[in-house]
Design an enzyme around this catalytic site. Structure first.
Site, PDB file in Angstrom:
ATOM      1  N   SER A 199      57.486 115.840   8.456  1.00 54.30           N
ATOM      2  CA  SER A 199      57.260 114.869   9.527  1.00 54.30           C
ATOM      3  C   SER A 199      57.887 115.368  10.821  1.00 54.30           C
ATOM      4  O   SER A 199      59.060 115.745  10.846  1.00 54.30           O
ATOM      5  CB  SER A 199      57.894 113.524   9.143  1.00 54.30           C
ATOM      6  OG  SER A 199      57.901 112.664  10.266  1.00 54.30           O
ATOM      7  N   THR A 237      39.651 113.063  14.838  1.00 51.65           N
ATOM      8  CA  THR A 237      39.992 114.006  15.907  1.00 51.65           C
ATOM      9  C   THR A 237      41.493 114.265  15.910  1.00 51.65           C
ATOM     10  O   THR A 237      42.290 113.328  15.813  1.00 51.65           O
ATOM     11  CB  THR A 237      39.529 113.437  17.264  1.00 51.65           C
ATOM     12  OG1 THR A 237      38.119 113.227  17.183  1.00 51.65           O
ATOM     13  CG2 THR A 237      39.843 114.390  18.401  1.00 51.65           C
ATOM     14  N   CYS A 327      68.788  93.777   5.824  1.00 53.44           N
ATOM     15  CA  CYS A 327      68.870  92.334   5.772  1.00 53.44           C
ATOM     16  C   CYS A 327      67.467  91.779   5.613  1.00 53.44           C
ATOM     17  O   CYS A 327      66.656  91.834   6.521  1.00 53.44           O
ATOM     18  CB  CYS A 327      69.492  91.815   7.057  1.00 53.44           C
ATOM     19  SG  CYS A 327      69.882  90.079   6.959  1.00 53.44           S
TER      20      CYS A 327
HETATM   21  C1  PLP Z   1      61.164 109.547   7.488  1.00 58.84           C
HETATM   22  C2  PLP Z   1      60.780 109.935   6.113  1.00 58.84           C
HETATM   23  C3  PLP Z   1      59.453 109.844   5.669  1.00 58.84           C
HETATM   24  C4  PLP Z   1      58.359 109.243   6.502  1.00 58.84           C
HETATM   25  O1  PLP Z   1      58.005 110.008   7.606  1.00 58.84           O
HETATM   26  P1  PLP Z   1      57.232 109.256   8.821  1.00 58.84           P
HETATM   27  O2  PLP Z   1      56.742 110.370   9.668  1.00 58.84           O
HETATM   28  O3  PLP Z   1      58.258 108.410   9.497  1.00 58.84           O
HETATM   29  O4  PLP Z   1      56.142 108.461   8.205  1.00 58.84           O
HETATM   30  C5  PLP Z   1      59.156 110.265   4.387  1.00 58.84           C
HETATM   31  N1  PLP Z   1      60.104 110.762   3.597  1.00 58.84           N
HETATM   32  C6  PLP Z   1      61.387 110.868   3.966  1.00 58.84           C
HETATM   33  C7  PLP Z   1      62.386 111.445   3.037  1.00 58.84           C
HETATM   34  C8  PLP Z   1      61.770 110.449   5.238  1.00 58.84           C
HETATM   35  O5  PLP Z   1      63.046 110.538   5.597  1.00 58.84           O
END
Ligand code: PLP
Length: 386
Positions: A199, A237, A327
């Site tokens: 990510s 796209t 929470c």
């Molecule tokens: C942040 C995270 C995700 C998700 O990534 P996003 O781009 O925010 O959807 C998946 N796995 C782990 C371990 C993460 O820390």
């Protein structure tokens, strides 16, 4: 007021060098990379350079990279896409109880559709039992999914050993590598991976872009149907500027990796050592052996204090961290990861996660070491818990 950001496992700022490379793709290079004319070609070349950079980060080939809208989408594509492609062979998946919700909820969705999922437990330091993993394999097992590093504890998993087990049984192996990028060396080939998710916003690229590594010749169904983008594996796209940012960040973190690890480790160790010498009644969540954790992550429980109160009091001092409890409907639910370590529920609610990035300084750590112990002591005096 000081503003100290120690929540890099939640998200990171876009690095200026990354932003600079992205900007032209919002304006002068606006073409659709699927168009054959000059406007499209100017963009498709850059998109393929970004693909090469992401591939180089994890030792993959460019044609094994599928761009997605985020890490969650990459995890969903890996798990549901494999399940759909292999359902004639079997409907059993093995994963762990400490995965990110993007993995856990994809597995729960499949359970509702008739798949069976084994959620492997972890021990009190968050480690998996690989014998148990191997014993869980059946003739129906089509996928093993184990994260490279845990987002809450920073624990690293023995991915290469799991890869070996998966290969021996001819089972697809996926890893959520989202937290590992820029914090440890990554090699999908050496690890025996078929699928791996990353990510952008966890390593200096923007939010809204991610990628899935899909080993060549891996069977995978698409989840988003549309145009022929991403070799028919993900229609739509391309998010051009985001992908350019992902490529730029990949190149930077690959180049600077050794130095980054040293720097992050120094900051994290300074905080860890400082807090353990300033306070009693603190409990480490995760592997006691620091080498078995990401260099930037520290998760601690502070006996007798609610993590949420600590978080709010630190926020008043400008310090941003995250608590291991959320929470929901007025009650503090301990995180599923900390709960999985078998930590006493009250102690689990008193956890805080500190996660460093490269813009943090030793002076910032010292400020936290100055502010946090008196807050803990004050809250403990007021606390009905002790
Ligand atoms: C942040 C995270 C995700 C998700 O990534 P996003 O781009 O925010 O959807 C998946 N796995 C782990 C371990 C993460 O820390």
């Amino acid at each position: 007021m000081n503003q100290i950001y120690l929540d890099h496992n939640a998200t990171t700022p876009v690095s200026p060098a990354v932003l600079a490379q992205m900007l032209p793709f919002f304006s002068q290079h606006f073409g659709n990379p699927s168009s054959v004319h000059w406007a499209g070609r100017a963009v498709s070349g850059a998109l393929e350079t970004a693909r090469e950079r992401v591939a180089a980060l994890i030792n993959a080939s460019p044609n094994e990279i599928v761009f997605t809208s985020c890490g969650s989408e990459a995890d969903n594509l890996a798990i549901k896409g494999t399940a759909l492609a292999h359902q004639d062979r079997g409907r059993h998946i093995i994963t762990t109880v400490v995965e990110h919700p993007a993995v856990l909820e994809s597995c729960r969705f499949l359970e509702r559709q008739g798949w069976r999922v084994s959620y492997l437990p972890v021990d009190s330091e968050g480690a998996l039992n690989l014998d148990l993993l191997e014993e869980s394999i059946t003739a129906q097992t089509v996928l093993i999914s184990v994260m490279w590093a845990n987002n809450e504890t920073g624990n690293l998993f023995p991915i290469a050993k799991i890869g070996e087990i998966a290969r021996r049984h001819n089972i697809c192996f996926h890893s959520d590598m989202v937290q590992a990028v820029g914090r440890t060396a990554l090699d999908v080939k050496a690890a025996g991976l078929d699928l791996a998710a990353i990510s952008g916003h966890k390593f200096g690229a923007p939010k809204g872009v991610g990628a899935l590594y899909v080993r060549a010749e891996t069977r995978l169904e698409a989840l988003i149907h549309g145009g022929h983008q991403e070799r028919h594996r993900r229609g739509g796209t391309s998010n051009v500027a985001g992908i350019i940012g992902l490529g730029a960040a990949s190149e930077i973190v690959s180049r600077d990796l050794d130095q980054s690890i040293d720097q992050l480790k120094r900051l994290r160790d300074r905080l860890e050592d400082g807090l353990f010498s300033a306070l009693t009644g603190i409990h480490l969540n995760g592997s006691v052996d620091r080498r078995q954790r990401l260099p930037n992550t520290l998760n601690l429980s502070f006996a007798g204090v609610a993590g949420e109160s600590l978080l709010l009091n630190l926020d008043l001092k400008g310090i941003a961290v995250s608590s291991g409890s959320a929470c929901s409907s007025g009650t503090l639910e301990p995180s599923h990861v900390i709960a999985a370590l078998g930590v006493d529920p009250t102690l689990a609610q008193s956890s805080l996660r500190f996660s460093f990035g490269l813009e943090n300084t030793e002076a910032e750590v010292d400020y936290v070491l100055e502010q946090l112990p008196p807050i803990v002591q004050r809250l403990r005096k007021m606390s009905p818990l002790i």
